[in-house]
Enzyme design. Structure first.
Site, mmCIF file in Angstrom:
data_model
loop_
_atom_site.group_PDB
_atom_site.id
_atom_site.type_symbol
_atom_site.label_atom_id
_atom_site.label_comp_id
_atom_site.label_asym_id
_atom_site.label_seq_id
_atom_site.Cartn_x
_atom_site.Cartn_y
_atom_site.Cartn_z
ATOM 1 C CG MET A 79 -1.909 -1.156 1.245
ATOM 2 S SD MET A 79 -2.932 -1.194 2.732
ATOM 3 C CE MET A 79 -3.910 0.304 2.535
ATOM 4 C CG HIS A 80 0.580 3.258 2.548
ATOM 5 N ND1 HIS A 80 -0.732 3.562 2.810
ATOM 6 C CD2 HIS A 80 0.955 2.349 3.495
ATOM 7 C CE1 HIS A 80 -1.140 2.883 3.856
ATOM 8 N NE2 HIS A 80 -0.140 2.128 4.289
ATOM 9 C CG ASP A 235 -0.108 -5.320 1.790
ATOM 10 O OD1 ASP A 235 -0.882 -4.540 2.388
ATOM 11 O OD2 ASP A 235 1.128 -5.220 1.865
#
Length: 483
Positions: A79-80, A235
């Protein structure tokens, strides 16, 4: 047949499953991470697409008949990350990853604006996407001016496969641009970072079809024409789909590179001050919360490198019977700390080293320190109203019965070990594809795996581990003050 892709920080995994979700086979491909400066962590998106070619070829060559019957693809991803594209869809710079801490100043500035916590339900962490874009605007203004789309890593993969700019709710919840309760982009949050809705991908729920596999890629990979690609998810949300942690009272603890304690939630119940992440789940009308330890098995891997022994050799030295806790204290903040202190600057270390300290003592201390940090996450989750009576233990660290028993004792929760098999994010991604393509019910597909055994807390050592945890928790301010 269906494919679940798990785009990890160090490699891509592809899992081929049948229509019942039963794994048929898998393939993997590795890639690296660049650290051009202290605190920086970047990746070239081209390495993901090159890995995808390797994984698809591996599945095709090993399971030709099953591969030829694929109908859908789902994607999980770390992520991110900020993947920036221009108007032609070209990548403008390497992707800034989740564990990049360069934007701590920008994160603090955004977090000081009350609307960010009130709309997202979360602290603006340096690893999140919005502060990364603020950093780019300040330090790379020429690149910032060219940005036509901002994509998360797995959404770049989806764009590569379909040509569509898409995102799902679970991954987007970690950008600091999503109104997490409303499950929509916030124009106010985007405007505060100099961006607009037009620069964001279209939002979908994780099982919704976002497009069809490009015909040229279908030919290259050897897949049928018309394979559908679903939105997928971040995830941890997708890993929850893989182990059936979907609703209130269900959850898992993951001993991976980072450590995660996740609880499914039936509603949106944020408490940003706890540093717990409150995100949309990968399925509609569900959310989840999690606490994060940035260096879990990473801490053991670090000790492994220093000691010149494999992680398995280090844990084998401890034996099979759980030891009483050591007074040697390890603070597992090799990459900073997330839950509950939100401190990207704090670092790891030992306290209490003695001339008689052995390598086994240090290994015990490292396992303890990570376990205590996960207990911090459990206490933070409980402060939001989350209830966990038992959880599944997954990830590489869960292969150590010794560590799992220690963690069960520290958490004072029974930990369930699933039967050996392909569980987690790759399976969850495939399950999302099954639901999206066939319209199968989530409750029938997102099931809990068979449990091989349950490891209970060690009753004889509960009080001692509780005492050492209390010391760990209360001593954090002192440890921080020494840095």
């Amino acid at each position: 047949m269906f494919i679940g892709l798990d785009l990890g920080t160090s490699g891509l995994r592809g899992l081929l499953v049948d229509g019942a979700g039963t794994p048929v086979g898998s393939a993997d491909a590795a890639y690296g991470v660049a650290h051009p400066h202290k605190g920086w962590s970047e990746q070239d998106p081209q390495s993901w697409t090159q890995a995808l070619e390797v994984v698809m070829a591996g599945l095709r060559d090993s399971f030709p008949d099953a591969f030829a019957a694929v109908q859908g693809i789902g994607i999980s991803g770390h992520m991110h990350g900020a993947t920036l594209l221009n108007t032609n869809g070209d990548v403008l710079r390497p992707c800034i990853l989740w564990n990049d801490t360069r934007s701590y100043v920008e994160a603090a500035a955004l977090d000081a604006m009350p609307m960010f916590r009130s709309l997202t339900g979360n602290i603006v962490f340096p690893g999140f996407t919005a502060p990364k874009l603020q950093w780019v605007a300040k330090h790379e203004p020429d690149i910032f001016k060219q940005i036509a789309k901002v994509l998360l890593p797995k959404d770049y993969m989806s764009y590569w496969l379909t040509g569509a700019y898409s995102a799902d709710m679970s991954d987007s919840a970690g950008t600091s641009w999503l109104d997490v309760g409303a499950r929509d982009w916030s124009d106010d949050l985007l405007e505060a970072t100099g961006l607009s809705r037009s620069q964001m991908p279209t939002l979908f729920e994780g099982s919704q079809v976002v497009g069809t596999l490009r015909s040229d890629l279908a030919s290259d990979y050897g897949l049928p024409i018309g394979v559908q690609v679903v939105a997928g998810g971040g995830d941890n949300a997708v890993a929850a789909c893989g182990v059936g942690a979907m609703s209130e009272g269900t959850g898992f603890v993951s001993l991976g590179t980072s450590g995660v304690l996740l609880a499914g939630r039936d509603g949106f119940t944020p408490m940003a001050d706890s540093a717990v992440h409150t995100f949309c789940h990968a399925v509609p009308d569900q959310w989840y919360q999690m606490g994060v330890v940035l260096a879990a098995t990473d801490s053991l891997n670090w000790l492994s490198g220093v000691a010149g022994q494999t992680p398995a050799q280090l844990t084998d030295e401890l034996g099979t019977k759980l030891r009483a806790p050591t007074s040697l204290q390890f603070y597992p903040y090799l990459s900073g700390e997330r839950t509950p202190h939100n401190d990207s600057a704090v670092r790891a270390g030992f306290v209490g080293l003695d001339v008689a300290t052995t390598r086994a003592d240090m290994t015990q201390a490292v396992l303890q320190g990570v376990s205590f940090a996960l207990r911090d996450s459990l206490e933070a989750l409980r402060s939001t109203g989350a209830k966990l009576e038992s959880v599944l233990a997954i990830g590489g660290g869960a292969q150590s019965d010794y560590w799992v028993e220690m963690l069960a004792t520290v958490l004072n929760l029974p930990l369930e070990l699933p039967e050996q098999g392909d569980f987690g994010a790759a399976l969850g991604a495939a399950r999302l594809a099954i639901c999206g393509v066939t319209s199968a019910a989530f409750a029938e597909v997102m099931t809990k795996p068979p449990v091989a055994k349950v490891i209970a807390p060690n009753a004889a050592l509960l009080a001692e581990y509780q005492m050492r945890y209390d010391h760990f928790r209360s001593s954090f301010p002192v440890w921080k003050s020494l840095q």
